[in-house]
Design a protein around this motif. Structure first.
Motif, PDB file in Angstrom:
ATOM      1  N   GLY A 208       0.793  -1.225   0.000  1.00 59.33           N
ATOM      2  CA  GLY A 208       0.000   0.000   0.000  1.00 59.33           C
ATOM      3  C   GLY A 208       0.824   1.273   0.000  1.00 59.33           C
ATOM      4  N   THR A 209       2.150   1.154   0.034  1.00 60.33           N
ATOM      5  CA  THR A 209       2.992   2.344  -0.042  1.00 60.33           C
ATOM      6  C   THR A 209       2.725   3.080  -1.347  1.00 60.33           C
ATOM      7  N   ASP A 210       2.546   4.391  -1.259  1.00 64.37           N
ATOM      8  CA  ASP A 210       2.294   5.177  -2.474  1.00 64.37           C
ATOM      9  C   ASP A 210       3.125   6.459  -2.493  1.00 64.37           C
ATOM     10  N   PHE A 211       4.232   6.452  -1.740  1.00 62.22           N
ATOM     11  CA  PHE A 211       5.172   7.581  -1.747  1.00 62.22           C
ATOM     12  C   PHE A 211       6.582   7.009  -1.801  1.00 62.22           C
ATOM     13  N   LEU A 212       7.304   7.330  -2.871  1.00 63.43           N
ATOM     14  CA  LEU A 212       8.680   6.870  -3.057  1.00 63.43           C
ATOM     15  C   LEU A 212       9.599   8.076  -3.049  1.00 63.43           C
ATOM     16  N   ASP A 213      10.721   7.958  -2.374  1.00 65.31           N
ATOM     17  CA  ASP A 213      11.694   9.049  -2.299  1.00 65.31           C
ATOM     18  C   ASP A 213      13.043   8.557  -2.798  1.00 65.31           C
ATOM     19  N   THR A 214      13.622   9.293  -3.733  1.00 66.88           N
ATOM     20  CA  THR A 214      14.915   8.925  -4.303  1.00 66.88           C
ATOM     21  C   THR A 214      15.740  10.180  -4.512  1.00 66.88           C
ATOM     22  N   ALA A 215      16.849  10.054  -5.231  1.00 67.97           N
ATOM     23  CA  ALA A 215      17.700  11.201  -5.568  1.00 67.97           C
ATOM     24  C   ALA A 215      18.558  10.829  -6.759  1.00 67.97           C
ATOM     25  N   ASP A 216      18.971  11.861  -7.496  1.00 67.79           N
ATOM     26  CA  ASP A 216      19.763  11.594  -8.702  1.00 67.79           C
ATOM     27  C   ASP A 216      21.137  11.019  -8.395  1.00 67.79           C
ATOM     28  N   VAL A 217      21.643  11.220  -7.174  1.00 67.30           N
ATOM     29  CA  VAL A 217      22.973  10.709  -6.839  1.00 67.30           C
ATOM     30  C   VAL A 217      22.948   9.329  -6.201  1.00 67.30           C
ATOM     31  N   TYR A 218      21.790   8.760  -5.957  1.00 65.51           N
ATOM     32  CA  TYR A 218      21.752   7.422  -5.371  1.00 65.51           C
ATOM     33  C   TYR A 218      22.148   6.412  -6.445  1.00 65.51           C
ATOM     34  N   GLY A 219      23.404   5.976  -6.345  1.00 63.43           N
ATOM     35  CA  GLY A 219      23.913   5.069  -7.369  1.00 63.43           C
ATOM     36  C   GLY A 219      24.050   5.732  -8.719  1.00 63.43           C
ATOM     37  N   ASP A 220      24.289   7.045  -8.726  1.00 67.61           N
ATOM     38  CA  ASP A 220      24.453   7.801  -9.977  1.00 67.61           C
ATOM     39  C   ASP A 220      23.267   7.605 -10.917  1.00 67.61           C
ATOM     40  N   GLY A 221      22.068   7.584 -10.337  1.00 69.77           N
ATOM     41  CA  GLY A 221      20.852   7.409 -11.126  1.00 69.77           C
ATOM     42  C   GLY A 221      20.268   6.018 -11.077  1.00 69.77           C
ATOM     43  N   ARG A 222      20.994   5.066 -10.505  1.00 73.53           N
ATOM     44  CA  ARG A 222      20.502   3.677 -10.459  1.00 73.53           C
ATOM     45  C   ARG A 222      19.152   3.588  -9.745  1.00 73.53           C
ATOM     46  N   SER A 223      19.037   4.255  -8.621  1.00 77.68           N
ATOM     47  CA  SER A 223      17.793   4.196  -7.860  1.00 77.68           C
ATOM     48  C   SER A 223      16.623   4.714  -8.688  1.00 77.68           C
ATOM     49  N   GLU A 224      16.802   5.854  -9.335  1.00 82.97           N
ATOM     50  CA  GLU A 224      15.729   6.410 -10.170  1.00 82.97           C
ATOM     51  C   GLU A 224      15.356   5.440 -11.296  1.00 82.97           C
ATOM     52  N   ARG A 225      16.359   4.849 -11.930  1.00 80.80           N
ATOM     53  CA  ARG A 225      16.081   3.953 -13.068  1.00 80.80           C
ATOM     54  C   ARG A 225      15.363   2.689 -12.618  1.00 80.80           C
ATOM     55  N   ILE A 226      15.727   2.155 -11.453  1.00 76.80           N
ATOM     56  CA  ILE A 226      15.038   0.963 -10.948  1.00 76.80           C
ATOM     57  C   ILE A 226      13.580   1.293 -10.639  1.00 76.80           C
ATOM     58  N   ILE A 227      13.335   2.442 -10.067  1.00 79.82           N
ATOM     59  CA  ILE A 227      11.952   2.847  -9.809  1.00 79.82           C
ATOM     60  C   ILE A 227      11.167   2.905 -11.111  1.00 79.82           C
ATOM     61  N   ALA A 228      11.748   3.511 -12.136  1.00 76.63           N
ATOM     62  CA  ALA A 228      11.058   3.606 -13.430  1.00 76.63           C
ATOM     63  C   ALA A 228      10.733   2.221 -13.982  1.00 76.63           C
ATOM     64  N   GLN A 229      11.681   1.296 -13.856  1.00 78.61           N
ATOM     65  CA  GLN A 229      11.461  -0.059 -14.378  1.00 78.61           C
ATOM     66  C   GLN A 229      10.331  -0.768 -13.633  1.00 78.61           C
ATOM     67  N   VAL A 230      10.329  -0.649 -12.314  1.00 77.33           N
ATOM     68  CA  VAL A 230       9.298  -1.318 -11.523  1.00 77.33           C
ATOM     69  C   VAL A 230       7.923  -0.717 -11.811  1.00 77.33           C
ATOM     70  N   LEU A 231       7.842   0.586 -11.917  1.00 80.22           N
ATOM     71  CA  LEU A 231       6.546   1.208 -12.190  1.00 80.22           C
ATOM     72  C   LEU A 231       6.042   0.841 -13.577  1.00 80.22           C
TER      73      LEU A 231
ATOM     74  N   GLY B  11      20.990  18.484  -6.765  1.00 80.78           N
ATOM     75  CA  GLY B  11      21.986  19.410  -6.246  1.00 80.78           C
ATOM     76  C   GLY B  11      23.285  18.772  -5.810  1.00 80.78           C
ATOM     77  N   ARG B  12      23.224  17.513  -5.368  1.00 76.07           N
ATOM     78  CA  ARG B  12      24.448  16.903  -4.857  1.00 76.07           C
ATOM     79  C   ARG B  12      25.377  16.422  -5.965  1.00 76.07           C
ATOM     80  N   ARG B  13      24.950  16.558  -7.205  1.00 78.32           N
ATOM     81  CA  ARG B  13      25.874  16.259  -8.305  1.00 78.32           C
ATOM     82  C   ARG B  13      26.902  17.380  -8.494  1.00 78.32           C
ATOM     83  N   LEU B  14      26.663  18.506  -7.867  1.00 80.17           N
ATOM     84  CA  LEU B  14      27.602  19.623  -7.977  1.00 80.17           C
ATOM     85  C   LEU B  14      28.949  19.263  -7.372  1.00 80.17           C
ATOM     86  N   ASN B  15      30.006  19.609  -8.067  1.00 84.92           N
ATOM     87  CA  ASN B  15      31.365  19.402  -7.555  1.00 84.92           C
ATOM     88  C   ASN B  15      32.237  20.552  -8.024  1.00 84.92           C
ATOM     89  N   PRO B  16      32.557  21.489  -7.128  1.00 82.83           N
ATOM     90  CA  PRO B  16      32.275  21.457  -5.695  1.00 82.83           C
ATOM     91  C   PRO B  16      30.817  21.759  -5.388  1.00 82.83           C
TER      92      PRO B  16
END
Length: 330
Positions: A48-71, A86-91
């Motif tokens: 019943g979970t209907d809220f997912l939280d991720t970020a672009d730096v989690y595994g350099d996009g891996r987390s976002e891509r896995i979410i897309a695949q599952v959905l 924002g955390r992709r910024l260096n510095p």
């Protein structure tokens, strides 16, 4: 999951209060296979979970891509998906939080998540001075006007940052560390968030796994697990790892909390139910590396409210053992 849904701030949507935090299925939590990551997501969504939280730096996009695949595999009604930028910024500097950089990050997340318009983009713990930068919040409004994001919020390290962020009228959500080892947000911020109708997303609710009650002085963590390499803030804010509490102190506190856990449930479920006792908290986002962990997290949604004696006892453990190490820092 029997707990009623809670309003997601002013966004106009209700969500089940136990969400899914997708940091662990991205990286820096040790090895998580793609099969296990997908199984964890499916289990959470099945519960019943209907809220997912991720970020672009989690595994350099891996987390976002896995979410897309599952959905895509599941089809049907889509859960609400929040990501961060924002955390992709260096510095990682305040000046980097500008329209050009954010648009680039957001376009990448749109591709990773296979979404034309992102539901919610959160600034990913930017430097403190960013919260006073009108141009930054103008940039987010521009990205809304372009249709690339539907809503925006912030993920913060410090309560002072959270309180500054909600002064901006467009900020719809604040993600903040909240658990039995980080209780300061309840002092004043939660009341201000409720008054402003800002959603509160409680992150690190299990204190990096400490509040599962499964760790000991002998626990080992992989070299690529932040619980191994960031205990003193070597890579990012130390508050992200074990909520900033010294490991030996935290283990002693866990032992004092253990007798408070109701019969027939786990310490993890108890800890998540504790987070949701404050009505200001919209959704809690525990991570999971596999389906069993996801199901265990979801079980917190079936627990009865904790009684006043239990809440007072948990507060006493915090005040005596934990607060001297963390309360003044964030």
């Amino acid at each position: 999951m029997t707990l009623p849904a809670r309003p997601l701030g002013r966004i106009g949507r209700n969500v089940n209060p136990i969400g899914f935090g997708a940091w662990a299925i991205g990286g820096t939590w040790g090895e998580v296979s793609e099969a296990d990551a997908k199984a964890a997501l499916h289990a959470a969504l099945d519960s019943g979970t209907d809220f997912l939280d991720t970020a672009d730096v989690y595994g350099d996009g891996r987390s976002e891509r896995i979410i897309a695949q599952v959905l895509a595999e599941r089809g049907g009604d889509r859960p609400f998906v929040a990501t961060k930028a924002g955390r992709r910024l260096n510095p990682h500097t305040a000046s980097g939080y500008n329209l050009a950089n954010l648009e680039g990050f957001i376009d990448r997340s749109r591709q990773n998540l296979q979404m034309d318009t992102l539901d919610l983009v959160q600034l990913h713990c930017p430097p403190t001075e960013s919260y006073d930068d009108a141009a930054l919040f103008d940039a987010l409004e521009t990205l809304k006007a372009k249709g690339k994001i539907a809503h925006y919020g912030v993920s913060v390290e410090k309560i002072a940052e959270a309180e500054r962020a909600i002064q901006w009228p467009g900020v719809q959500s604040v993600q903040i560390i909240w658990n039995m080892f980080r209780q300061r947000p309840a002092e004043s911020f939660f009341r201000k968030a409720r008054a402003a109708q800002v959603a509160v997303i409680a992150r690190v609710p299990l204190a990096s796994g400490l509040l599962t009650g499964k760790m000991s002085a002998q626990s080992q963590f992989a070299a690529d697990d932040h619980r191994s390499f960031n205990r003193n803030g070597e890579a990012f804010d130390k508050g992200e790892t074990f909520s900033g509490v010294p490991y030996d102190v935290a283990l002693a506190a866990v032992e004092e909390l253990r007798p408070l856990v109701p019969g027939g449930t786990t310490m993890a479920a108890f800890a998540l139910r504790w987070c949701l006792m404050d009505p200001a908290v919209t959704v809690v986002i525990p991570g999971a590396k596999n389906a069993a962990q996801a199901n265990g997290n979801a079980s917190a949604g079936d627990l009865a409210a904790l009684d006043a004696t239990t809440m007072a006892a948990a507060k006493s453990v915090y005040d005596r053992l934990i607060a001297p190490h963390v309360h003044h820092l964030w």
